[in-house]
Write a protein that holds these residues in place. Sequence first.
Motif, PDB file in Angstrom:
ATOM      1  N   ALA A 139       0.831  -1.204   0.000  1.00 21.30           N
ATOM      2  CA  ALA A 139       0.000   0.000   0.000  1.00 21.30           C
ATOM      3  C   ALA A 139       0.867   1.255   0.000  1.00 21.30           C
ATOM      4  CB  ALA A 139      -0.940  -0.015   1.205  1.00 21.30           C
ATOM      5  N   GLU A 140       1.942   1.231   0.764  1.00 24.21           N
ATOM      6  CA  GLU A 140       2.839   2.388   0.815  1.00 24.21           C
ATOM      7  C   GLU A 140       3.579   2.581  -0.501  1.00 24.21           C
ATOM      8  OE1 GLU A 140       6.638   4.086   3.354  1.00 24.21           O
ATOM      9  OE2 GLU A 140       5.392   2.519   4.236  1.00 24.21           O
ATOM     10  N   SER A 141       4.048   1.508  -1.091  1.00 29.45           N
ATOM     11  CA  SER A 141       4.806   1.648  -2.344  1.00 29.45           C
ATOM     12  C   SER A 141       3.918   2.099  -3.499  1.00 29.45           C
ATOM     13  CB  SER A 141       5.531   0.349  -2.696  1.00 29.45           C
ATOM     14  OG  SER A 141       4.621  -0.632  -3.112  1.00 29.45           O
ATOM     15  N   ALA A 142       2.604   1.894  -3.372  1.00 30.86           N
ATOM     16  CA  ALA A 142       1.683   2.319  -4.429  1.00 30.86           C
ATOM     17  C   ALA A 142       1.389   3.821  -4.376  1.00 30.86           C
ATOM     18  CB  ALA A 142       0.378   1.536  -4.336  1.00 30.86           C
ATOM     19  N   LEU A 143       1.738   4.458  -3.257  1.00 29.23           N
ATOM     20  CA  LEU A 143       1.467   5.894  -3.133  1.00 29.23           C
ATOM     21  C   LEU A 143       2.405   6.691  -4.027  1.00 29.23           C
ATOM     22  CD1 LEU A 143       0.929   6.256   0.700  1.00 29.23           C
ATOM     23  CD2 LEU A 143      -0.798   6.220  -1.101  1.00 29.23           C
ATOM     24  N   ASP A 144       1.838   7.724  -4.646  1.00 30.73           N
ATOM     25  CA  ASP A 144       2.596   8.649  -5.479  1.00 30.73           C
ATOM     26  C   ASP A 144       3.364   7.941  -6.600  1.00 30.73           C
ATOM     27  OD1 ASP A 144       3.235  11.170  -6.238  1.00 30.73           O
ATOM     28  OD2 ASP A 144       4.700  11.528  -4.659  1.00 30.73           O
ATOM     29  N   PRO A 145       2.656   7.175  -7.429  1.00 29.33           N
ATOM     30  CA  PRO A 145       3.337   6.432  -8.491  1.00 29.33           C
ATOM     31  C   PRO A 145       3.975   7.314  -9.565  1.00 29.33           C
ATOM     32  CG  PRO A 145       0.965   6.200  -8.685  1.00 29.33           C
ATOM     33  CD  PRO A 145       1.231   6.950  -7.425  1.00 29.33           C
ATOM     34  N   ALA A 146       3.515   8.550  -9.706  1.00 26.11           N
ATOM     35  CA  ALA A 146       4.085   9.460 -10.709  1.00 26.11           C
ATOM     36  C   ALA A 146       4.949  10.491  -9.996  1.00 26.11           C
ATOM     37  CB  ALA A 146       2.969  10.128 -11.503  1.00 26.11           C
ATOM     38  N   ALA A 147       5.984  10.038  -9.299  1.00 36.30           N
ATOM     39  CA  ALA A 147       6.772  10.879  -8.404  1.00 36.30           C
ATOM     40  C   ALA A 147       7.412  12.091  -9.079  1.00 36.30           C
ATOM     41  CB  ALA A 147       7.840  10.037  -7.716  1.00 36.30           C
ATOM     42  N   ASP A 148       7.642  12.045 -10.363  1.00 35.29           N
ATOM     43  CA  ASP A 148       8.333  13.149 -11.021  1.00 35.29           C
ATOM     44  C   ASP A 148       7.408  14.066 -11.811  1.00 35.29           C
ATOM     45  OD1 ASP A 148      10.756  12.242 -10.051  1.00 35.29           O
ATOM     46  OD2 ASP A 148      11.120  10.965 -11.784  1.00 35.29           O
ATOM     47  N   PRO A 164       3.833  16.567 -12.612  1.00 39.67           N
ATOM     48  CA  PRO A 164       3.212  17.738 -11.983  1.00 39.67           C
ATOM     49  C   PRO A 164       2.367  17.312 -10.789  1.00 39.67           C
ATOM     50  CG  PRO A 164       2.691  17.613 -14.345  1.00 39.67           C
ATOM     51  CD  PRO A 164       3.404  16.357 -13.988  1.00 39.67           C
ATOM     52  N   ASP A 165       2.200  18.221  -9.837  1.00 39.65           N
ATOM     53  CA  ASP A 165       1.477  17.893  -8.604  1.00 39.65           C
ATOM     54  C   ASP A 165       0.074  17.362  -8.867  1.00 39.65           C
ATOM     55  OD1 ASP A 165       3.643  18.639  -6.983  1.00 39.65           O
ATOM     56  OD2 ASP A 165       3.015  20.739  -6.990  1.00 39.65           O
ATOM     57  N   ALA A 166      -0.646  17.964  -9.801  1.00 41.11           N
ATOM     58  CA  ALA A 166      -2.013  17.510 -10.095  1.00 41.11           C
ATOM     59  C   ALA A 166      -2.004  16.077 -10.626  1.00 41.11           C
ATOM     60  CB  ALA A 166      -2.679  18.450 -11.091  1.00 41.11           C
ATOM     61  N   ALA A 167      -1.063  15.751 -11.472  1.00 38.19           N
ATOM     62  CA  ALA A 167      -0.961  14.385 -12.006  1.00 38.19           C
ATOM     63  C   ALA A 167      -0.582  13.401 -10.902  1.00 38.19           C
ATOM     64  CB  ALA A 167       0.055  14.332 -13.141  1.00 38.19           C
ATOM     65  N   ARG A 168       0.265  13.831  -9.996  1.00 36.13           N
ATOM     66  CA  ARG A 168       0.665  12.972  -8.876  1.00 36.13           C
ATOM     67  C   ARG A 168      -0.520  12.711  -7.951  1.00 36.13           C
ATOM     68  NH1 ARG A 168       5.047  15.942  -6.033  1.00 36.13           N
ATOM     69  NH2 ARG A 168       5.156  14.084  -4.759  1.00 36.13           N
ATOM     70  N   LEU A 169      -1.327  13.745  -7.706  1.00 37.08           N
ATOM     71  CA  LEU A 169      -2.517  13.587  -6.876  1.00 37.08           C
ATOM     72  C   LEU A 169      -3.484  12.601  -7.520  1.00 37.08           C
ATOM     73  CD1 LEU A 169      -4.370  14.373  -4.512  1.00 37.08           C
ATOM     74  CD2 LEU A 169      -5.146  16.322  -5.905  1.00 37.08           C
ATOM     75  N   ARG A 170      -3.712  12.761  -8.797  1.00 39.51           N
ATOM     76  CA  ARG A 170      -4.631  11.872  -9.525  1.00 39.51           C
ATOM     77  C   ARG A 170      -4.117  10.433  -9.490  1.00 39.51           C
ATOM     78  NH1 ARG A 170      -7.301  10.402 -14.495  1.00 39.51           N
ATOM     79  NH2 ARG A 170      -9.140  11.708 -14.745  1.00 39.51           N
ATOM     80  N   ALA A 171      -2.851  10.247  -9.778  1.00 36.57           N
ATOM     81  CA  ALA A 171      -2.265   8.900  -9.803  1.00 36.57           C
ATOM     82  C   ALA A 171      -2.287   8.247  -8.427  1.00 36.57           C
ATOM     83  CB  ALA A 171      -0.841   8.965 -10.348  1.00 36.57           C
ATOM     84  N   THR A 172      -2.059   9.034  -7.388  1.00 31.91           N
ATOM     85  CA  THR A 172      -2.077   8.482  -6.029  1.00 31.91           C
ATOM     86  C   THR A 172      -3.481   8.023  -5.649  1.00 31.91           C
ATOM     87  OG1 THR A 172      -0.202   9.849  -5.380  1.00 31.91           O
ATOM     88  CG2 THR A 172      -1.586   8.993  -3.608  1.00 31.91           C
ATOM     89  N   ALA A 173      -4.473   8.852  -5.919  1.00 31.26           N
ATOM     90  CA  ALA A 173      -5.857   8.462  -5.619  1.00 31.26           C
ATOM     91  C   ALA A 173      -6.245   7.224  -6.428  1.00 31.26           C
ATOM     92  CB  ALA A 173      -6.799   9.623  -5.911  1.00 31.26           C
ATOM     93  N   GLN A 174      -5.816   7.166  -7.677  1.00 28.17           N
ATOM     94  CA  GLN A 174      -6.129   6.005  -8.512  1.00 28.17           C
ATOM     95  C   GLN A 174      -5.444   4.746  -7.997  1.00 28.17           C
ATOM     96  OE1 GLN A 174      -4.992   7.883 -12.253  1.00 28.17           O
ATOM     97  NE2 GLN A 174      -7.135   7.838 -12.921  1.00 28.17           N
ATOM     98  N   ALA A 175      -4.239   4.878  -7.487  1.00 24.65           N
ATOM     99  CA  ALA A 175      -3.531   3.714  -6.951  1.00 24.65           C
ATOM    100  C   ALA A 175      -4.251   3.141  -5.729  1.00 24.65           C
ATOM    101  CB  ALA A 175      -2.094   4.089  -6.587  1.00 24.65           C
ATOM    102  N   ALA A 228      -0.776  16.402   1.466  1.00 23.18           N
ATOM    103  CA  ALA A 228       0.408  17.107   0.964  1.00 23.18           C
ATOM    104  C   ALA A 228       0.283  17.400  -0.525  1.00 23.18           C
ATOM    105  CB  ALA A 228       1.662  16.282   1.244  1.00 23.18           C
ATOM    106  N   LEU A 229      -0.245  16.459  -1.273  1.00 25.52           N
ATOM    107  CA  LEU A 229      -0.418  16.682  -2.711  1.00 25.52           C
ATOM    108  C   LEU A 229      -1.492  17.732  -2.983  1.00 25.52           C
ATOM    109  CD1 LEU A 229      -0.068  12.998  -3.931  1.00 25.52           C
ATOM    110  CD2 LEU A 229       1.487  14.893  -4.446  1.00 25.52           C
ATOM    111  N   LEU A 230      -2.569  17.706  -2.211  1.00 26.26           N
ATOM    112  CA  LEU A 230      -3.589  18.747  -2.351  1.00 26.26           C
ATOM    113  C   LEU A 230      -2.990  20.118  -2.039  1.00 26.26           C
ATOM    114  CD1 LEU A 230      -6.612  16.897  -0.739  1.00 26.26           C
ATOM    115  CD2 LEU A 230      -6.603  17.882  -3.043  1.00 26.26           C
TER     116      LEU A 230
END
Length: 180
Positions: A68-77, A79-90, A133-135
């Motif tokens: 569960a932890e490793s799935a957080l923030d899969p798009a680490a590099d 933009p913030d909005a894309a990282r937020l979206r990817a994290t929620a999707q994960a 943090a992403l928000l």
Amino acid sequence: MTAPRRPRLTPDDWLAAGLDALCETGPGALGAEPLARRLGATKGSFYWHFADVPAYSGALLSLWQAAAESALDPAADGPDAARLRATAQAIAAPDPDTPQAAEPAIRAWAATDRLAAQAVARTDALRHDRLGALLAACGIANPELSRILLGAAIGMQALGTAEANREAIGSLVDLVLALR
């Protein structure tokens, strides 16, 4: 003539069997004897790898938490909005071949087991912090939105296919981002 030797089971074999058993049957299937029957092994093999059932349960929960932890923030590099979206999707749509996919069964177990409840609480706190943090990085400071996104993502796991969940939580994130 001697029978061919079966390959020795590893701790990972026992943990994978435990996740499958938990998802199929519930926490009652996590004893040494039911797992040994499931794997066609002896209880001695179980106790070779794990001191006891509570140690096994702890290892199983640690495996889920790490996934569960490793799935957080899969798009680490990105933009913030894309990282937020990817994290929620994960969170909402975990890969079905990972321990994270056992989350509904882990949560059901947590309703009756203190160790499982603590693991879920730690994971939820980490997810809440990450989403918050992403928000904030996206210019949204309302901490309630992080809780709303987390609750929606967790709830979506019970609502259908991963692809549908991925799209739905992505739409929710887009809606939240439009509030900026």
